[in-house]
Design an enzyme around this catalytic site. Structure first.
Site, PDB file in Angstrom:
ATOM      1  N   ARG A  51      39.457   7.961 110.535  1.00 46.64           N
ATOM      2  CA  ARG A  51      39.979   9.294 110.226  1.00 46.64           C
ATOM      3  C   ARG A  51      39.067  10.380 110.802  1.00 46.64           C
ATOM      4  NH1 ARG A  51      40.879   8.529 103.824  1.00 46.64           N
ATOM      5  NH2 ARG A  51      38.713   7.881 104.107  1.00 46.64           N
ATOM      6  N   ASP A 108      38.051  14.615 111.069  1.00 45.94           N
ATOM      7  CA  ASP A 108      38.031  15.821 110.253  1.00 45.94           C
ATOM      8  C   ASP A 108      38.795  16.965 110.909  1.00 45.94           C
ATOM      9  OD1 ASP A 108      36.442  14.619 108.324  1.00 45.94           O
ATOM     10  OD2 ASP A 108      34.568  15.334 109.201  1.00 45.94           O
ATOM     11  N   TYR A 115      32.543   7.438 119.451  1.00 46.16           N
ATOM     12  CA  TYR A 115      32.796   8.873 119.556  1.00 46.16           C
ATOM     13  C   TYR A 115      32.010   9.447 120.722  1.00 46.16           C
ATOM     14  CZ  TYR A 115      34.883   9.155 114.842  1.00 46.16           C
ATOM     15  OH  TYR A 115      35.685   9.011 113.735  1.00 46.16           O
ATOM     16  N   ARG A 161      28.237  14.891 114.106  1.00 43.26           N
ATOM     17  CA  ARG A 161      27.959  16.327 114.197  1.00 43.26           C
ATOM     18  C   ARG A 161      26.537  16.642 113.739  1.00 43.26           C
ATOM     19  NH1 ARG A 161      32.781  18.970 110.998  1.00 43.26           N
ATOM     20  NH2 ARG A 161      31.519  20.861 111.382  1.00 43.26           N
TER      21      ARG A 161
END
Length: 274
Positions: A52, A54, A112, A199
């Site tokens: 999932r 954000d 990612y 992040r």
């Protein structure tokens, strides 16, 4: 007969409150995809994804599965579904898979990329698809600092305060920082990730790259096991879900790593463990 279908889905997350459908009336990627698939399938479709994302986060190759008792061609699951999707979401591949496949639980790893655009003046084109900084970045220092994250660690310093994962321990299988054209790209593959983990990596490494902290600071933050010691959380705009890895026998479709405005580089062969 009920069959299972796997999809690769690309989306620009800028307009959405994340992947997951919510009980409140807010736009999400999952909600839009399920509505479109339900039209093609002629029944309500529920989907499960590999990882999932954000609010504001993108995907170039999100892996999704669903079940259906309607017989459709793989072409119909792509082109047909896309006619009912907004322009910032697209199904880019579809394939029937074995019943024991699960987009989340069958995944061996997830990957990612975080894309940074370091230039003196802010961009107008692709501004929602990258993270801009006016500061010059030392890519070599960032790459050296990232080495301390490899392997299995307690990543408490890099998880969001509200992260609901049962444990902060994760295994980073690969972590590269490289200059690709005019972009600086963090490329991270792990068994799983914590909320805001990438992040928070980006926030620490950008601070080091800008010369505001020494290379050793990354290890200090990791060892502190304290989110308050970890610096800023970088914006979601530069973050992309780019791949999930599965056992070969599932025959999950694949595509070149995104985001696709980046220059292509030859991929090394990755081991599943360090």
């Amino acid at each position: 007969m009920t069959r299972k279908v796997v999809l690769l889905v690309e989306y620009n997350g800028s307009a959405y409150k994340g992947w997951q459908a919510q009980k409140y009336d807010v736009p999400t990627v999952q909600e839009n995809l399920e509505k479109a698939l339900s039209v093609i399938a002629n029944h309500k479709v529920s989907v499960i994804c590999a990882g999932r994302t954000d609010s504001g986060v993108h995907a170039s190759s999100q892996v999704v599965h669903f079940e259906t008792d309607e017989e459709r061609s793989e072409r119909s699951w792509t082109l047909g579904t896309n006619t009912h999707l907004p322009s910032d979401i697209a199904v880019v591949a579809a394939r029937y898979v074995d019943d024991d496949f699960h987009a989340r639980f069958s995944a061996l790893s997830r990957r990612y990329r975080y894309v940074i655009y370091p230039t003196a003046l802010r961009p107008a084109i692709l501004s929602s698809g990258l993270t801009w900084t006016y500061k010059s970045l030392d890519v070599g220092a960032m790459a050296q600092a990232a080495e301390c994250f490899l392997g299995t660690h307690d990543f408490t310093s890099f998880r969001a305060i509200g992260c609901q994962a049962n444990t902060p321990t994760r295994t980073i299988l690969n972590f590269s920082v490289q200059q690709l054209g005019q972009y600086v790209v963090l490329d991270v593959r792990a068994n799983a990730f914590l909320h805001h983990m990438i992040r928070n990596f980006a926030g620490v490494l950008m601070t080091i790259g800008a010369g505001e902290k020494p290379i050793s600071w990354a290890k200090q933050v990791l060892d502190a096991k304290d989110r308050t010691q970890g610096g800023i959380t970088a914006p979601p705009t530069g973050l992309y879900f780019v791949d999930a890895e599965y056992p070969d026998h599932f025959n999950v479709p694949s595509r070149p790593l995104g985001p696709h405005f980046l220059p292509y580089v030859e991929e090394p062969e990755y081991a599943l463990s360090r």
